[in-house]
Design a protein around this motif. Sequence first.
Motif, PDB file in Angstrom:
ATOM      1  N   ARG A 161       0.481  -1.080   0.019  1.00  0.00           N
ATOM      2  CA  ARG A 161       0.080   0.141   0.012  1.00  0.00           C
ATOM      3  C   ARG A 161       0.845   1.551   0.013  1.00  0.00           C
ATOM      4  NH1 ARG A 161      -5.809   1.270   1.846  1.00  0.00           N
ATOM      5  NH2 ARG A 161      -6.183  -1.030   2.169  1.00  0.00           N
ATOM      6  N   LEU A 162       0.158   1.660  -1.249  1.00  0.00           N
ATOM      7  CA  LEU A 162       1.068   3.434  -0.567  1.00  0.00           C
ATOM      8  C   LEU A 162       0.850   4.018  -0.265  1.00  0.00           C
ATOM      9  CD1 LEU A 162       2.669   3.319  -4.302  1.00  0.00           C
ATOM     10  CD2 LEU A 162       3.809   2.770  -2.337  1.00  0.00           C
ATOM     11  N   SER A 163       0.697   5.554   0.654  1.00  0.00           N
ATOM     12  CA  SER A 163       0.585   6.025   1.208  1.00  0.00           C
ATOM     13  C   SER A 163       0.432   7.635   0.297  1.00  0.00           C
ATOM     14  CB  SER A 163       0.253   6.466   2.909  1.00  0.00           C
ATOM     15  OG  SER A 163      -0.115   7.289   3.032  1.00  0.00           O
ATOM     16  N   LEU A 164      -0.351   8.350  -0.457  1.00  0.00           N
ATOM     17  CA  LEU A 164      -0.180   8.965  -0.770  1.00  0.00           C
ATOM     18  C   LEU A 164      -0.539  10.312   0.214  1.00  0.00           C
ATOM     19  CD1 LEU A 164      -1.213   8.479  -4.666  1.00  0.00           C
ATOM     20  CD2 LEU A 164       0.801   8.923  -3.602  1.00  0.00           C
ATOM     21  N   ALA A 165      -1.397  10.185   1.071  1.00  0.00           N
ATOM     22  CA  ALA A 165      -1.484  11.015   2.062  1.00  0.00           C
ATOM     23  C   ALA A 165      -0.171  11.405   2.473  1.00  0.00           C
ATOM     24  CB  ALA A 165      -1.969  10.821   3.044  1.00  0.00           C
ATOM     25  N   ALA A 166       1.130  11.047   3.199  1.00  0.00           N
ATOM     26  CA  ALA A 166       2.135  11.055   3.882  1.00  0.00           C
ATOM     27  C   ALA A 166       2.536  12.667   2.465  1.00  0.00           C
ATOM     28  CB  ALA A 166       2.925  10.621   4.348  1.00  0.00           C
ATOM     29  N   SER A 167       3.438  13.152   2.732  1.00  0.00           N
ATOM     30  CA  SER A 167       4.130  14.361   1.508  1.00  0.00           C
ATOM     31  C   SER A 167       5.680  13.804   1.488  1.00  0.00           C
ATOM     32  CB  SER A 167       4.167  15.648   2.148  1.00  0.00           C
ATOM     33  OG  SER A 167       5.730  15.477   3.091  1.00  0.00           O
ATOM     34  N   PRO A 168       5.751  13.236   0.157  1.00  0.00           N
ATOM     35  CA  PRO A 168       7.357  12.337   0.003  1.00  0.00           C
ATOM     36  C   PRO A 168       8.649  13.440   1.291  1.00  0.00           C
ATOM     37  CG  PRO A 168       6.676  12.640  -1.959  1.00  0.00           C
ATOM     38  CD  PRO A 168       5.461  13.656  -0.850  1.00  0.00           C
ATOM     39  N   GLN A 169      10.012  12.182   1.343  1.00  0.00           N
ATOM     40  CA  GLN A 169      10.890  13.024   1.515  1.00  0.00           C
ATOM     41  C   GLN A 169      11.382  13.910   0.918  1.00  0.00           C
ATOM     42  OE1 GLN A 169      11.854  12.007   5.264  1.00  0.00           O
ATOM     43  NE2 GLN A 169      10.193  11.011   5.397  1.00  0.00           N
ATOM     44  N   ALA A 170      11.745  14.718   1.345  1.00  0.00           N
ATOM     45  CA  ALA A 170      12.446  16.422   0.150  1.00  0.00           C
ATOM     46  C   ALA A 170      14.347  15.733   0.975  1.00  0.00           C
ATOM     47  CB  ALA A 170      12.538  16.871   1.604  1.00  0.00           C
ATOM     48  N   SER A 171      14.271  14.841   1.601  1.00  0.00           N
ATOM     49  CA  SER A 171      16.062  14.558   1.426  1.00  0.00           C
ATOM     50  C   SER A 171      16.984  14.234   0.172  1.00  0.00           C
ATOM     51  CB  SER A 171      16.118  13.669   2.693  1.00  0.00           C
ATOM     52  OG  SER A 171      15.448  12.298   2.258  1.00  0.00           O
ATOM     53  N   GLU A 172      18.229  14.249   0.618  1.00  0.00           N
ATOM     54  CA  GLU A 172      18.768  13.080  -0.705  1.00  0.00           C
ATOM     55  C   GLU A 172      18.689  11.905  -1.391  1.00  0.00           C
ATOM     56  OE1 GLU A 172      21.401  14.707  -1.581  1.00  0.00           O
ATOM     57  OE2 GLU A 172      20.931  16.768  -0.740  1.00  0.00           O
ATOM     58  N   PRO A 173      18.663  12.260  -2.401  1.00  0.00           N
ATOM     59  CA  PRO A 173      18.165  10.733  -2.896  1.00  0.00           C
ATOM     60  C   PRO A 173      19.129   9.298  -2.183  1.00  0.00           C
ATOM     61  CG  PRO A 173      18.735  11.901  -4.600  1.00  0.00           C
ATOM     62  CD  PRO A 173      18.998  12.601  -3.112  1.00  0.00           C
ATOM     63  N   ARG A 174      18.321   8.474  -1.796  1.00  0.00           N
ATOM     64  CA  ARG A 174      18.384   6.975  -0.786  1.00  0.00           C
ATOM     65  C   ARG A 174      19.627   6.384  -2.061  1.00  0.00           C
ATOM     66  NH1 ARG A 174      13.682   3.988   1.440  1.00  0.00           N
ATOM     67  NH2 ARG A 174      12.341   5.600  -1.146  1.00  0.00           N
ATOM     68  N   CYS A 175      19.611   5.840  -2.950  1.00  0.00           N
ATOM     69  CA  CYS A 175      20.349   5.287  -3.209  1.00  0.00           C
ATOM     70  C   CYS A 175      20.285   6.406  -5.149  1.00  0.00           C
ATOM     71  CB  CYS A 175      19.679   3.923  -4.060  1.00  0.00           C
ATOM     72  SG  CYS A 175      18.160   4.159  -4.326  1.00  0.00           S
ATOM     73  N   ALA A 176      21.216   5.604  -6.211  1.00  0.00           N
ATOM     74  CA  ALA A 176      21.858   5.844  -7.459  1.00  0.00           C
ATOM     75  C   ALA A 176      20.804   6.115  -8.198  1.00  0.00           C
ATOM     76  CB  ALA A 176      22.931   5.178  -8.429  1.00  0.00           C
ATOM     77  N   THR A 177      19.234   5.320  -7.782  1.00  0.00           N
ATOM     78  CA  THR A 177      18.458   5.223  -8.641  1.00  0.00           C
ATOM     79  C   THR A 177      17.117   5.552  -8.133  1.00  0.00           C
ATOM     80  OG1 THR A 177      18.560   2.661  -9.029  1.00  0.00           O
ATOM     81  CG2 THR A 177      16.382   3.092  -9.087  1.00  0.00           C
ATOM     82  N   SER A 178      16.890   5.998  -7.322  1.00  0.00           N
ATOM     83  CA  SER A 178      16.206   7.138  -6.942  1.00  0.00           C
ATOM     84  C   SER A 178      17.153   8.322  -7.718  1.00  0.00           C
ATOM     85  CB  SER A 178      16.123   6.867  -5.239  1.00  0.00           C
ATOM     86  OG  SER A 178      16.875   7.562  -5.015  1.00  0.00           O
ATOM     87  N   GLY A 179      18.511   8.603  -7.386  1.00  0.00           N
ATOM     88  CA  GLY A 179      18.333  10.063  -7.949  1.00  0.00           C
ATOM     89  C   GLY A 179      18.522  10.258  -9.411  1.00  0.00           C
ATOM     90  N   THR A 180      18.517   8.794  -9.854  1.00  0.00           N
ATOM     91  CA  THR A 180      18.636   8.818 -11.560  1.00  0.00           C
ATOM     92  C   THR A 180      16.867   9.387 -11.907  1.00  0.00           C
ATOM     93  OG1 THR A 180      20.483   7.585 -11.834  1.00  0.00           O
ATOM     94  CG2 THR A 180      18.209   8.200 -13.703  1.00  0.00           C
ATOM     95  N   LEU A 181      16.202   8.856 -10.938  1.00  0.00           N
ATOM     96  CA  LEU A 181      14.305   8.611 -11.382  1.00  0.00           C
ATOM     97  C   LEU A 181      14.203  10.121 -10.986  1.00  0.00           C
ATOM     98  CD1 LEU A 181      12.881   5.645  -9.410  1.00  0.00           C
ATOM     99  CD2 LEU A 181      13.240   6.277 -12.374  1.00  0.00           C
ATOM    100  N   ALA A 182      15.018  10.904  -9.682  1.00  0.00           N
ATOM    101  CA  ALA A 182      14.357  12.822 -10.144  1.00  0.00           C
ATOM    102  C   ALA A 182      15.162  12.782 -11.076  1.00  0.00           C
ATOM    103  CB  ALA A 182      15.462  13.035  -8.743  1.00  0.00           C
ATOM    104  N   ARG A 183      16.232  12.409 -11.538  1.00  0.00           N
ATOM    105  CA  ARG A 183      16.504  13.670 -12.148  1.00  0.00           C
ATOM    106  C   ARG A 183      15.308  13.660 -13.986  1.00  0.00           C
ATOM    107  NH1 ARG A 183      21.329  12.298 -10.044  1.00  0.00           N
ATOM    108  NH2 ARG A 183      21.170  10.351 -12.021  1.00  0.00           N
ATOM    109  N   TRP A 184      14.742  11.862 -14.113  1.00  0.00           N
ATOM    110  CA  TRP A 184      14.738  11.634 -15.276  1.00  0.00           C
ATOM    111  C   TRP A 184      12.820  13.039 -15.056  1.00  0.00           C
ATOM    112  CZ3 TRP A 184       9.361   9.548 -16.069  1.00  0.00           C
ATOM    113  CH2 TRP A 184       8.952   9.175 -17.256  1.00  0.00           C
ATOM    114  N   TYR A 185      12.473  13.064 -13.767  1.00  0.00           N
ATOM    115  CA  TYR A 185      11.616  13.142 -13.275  1.00  0.00           C
ATOM    116  C   TYR A 185      11.349  14.395 -13.481  1.00  0.00           C
ATOM    117  CZ  TYR A 185       7.068  15.319 -10.464  1.00  0.00           C
ATOM    118  OH  TYR A 185       6.430  15.983  -9.923  1.00  0.00           O
ATOM    119  N   ALA A 186      12.480  15.842 -13.458  1.00  0.00           N
ATOM    120  CA  ALA A 186      12.561  16.812 -13.296  1.00  0.00           C
ATOM    121  C   ALA A 186      12.234  17.230 -14.855  1.00  0.00           C
ATOM    122  CB  ALA A 186      13.612  17.263 -13.425  1.00  0.00           C
TER     123      ALA A 186
END
Length: 119
Positions: free
Chosen positions: A2-27
């Motif tokens: 279950r993914l909760s969309l009520a909680a705002s996503p973390q605004a911290s540094e990416p936890r792994c290279a994959t999440s950093g790559t996804l953040a760049r792609w999303y941008a």
Amino acid sequence: MRLSLAASPQASEPRCATSGTLARWYAEQPAVRRLWAVQATDRPMLRVIVMLEPSLDGDEISPAWMAHGSRWARDLRERLAGAVQLERIDGPLPDEFEIEGEGAVLAALCWRDSTAPDA
């Protein structure tokens, strides 16, 4: 899972290279309003789930998906050097939604969505 969309996503540094790559792609993809990436525990494929911006002339999102979906999937596979399953969900969403399977959420990006909590 279950993914909760009520909680705002973390605004911290990416936890792994994959999440950093996804953040760049999303941008780089203005048509993508929200993005979630889930790494399943039972298979090596990364599930990338996107919610698109509605078109300027209405709420229709199929034209953007049809125009870009294949290219986006190919681009993500190249950037992440692995198996990626790109999926689209339609909004508006309830406070939470379910996806099947077990796994870990690697990215939950919604800074482009003005309707998201704390966006």
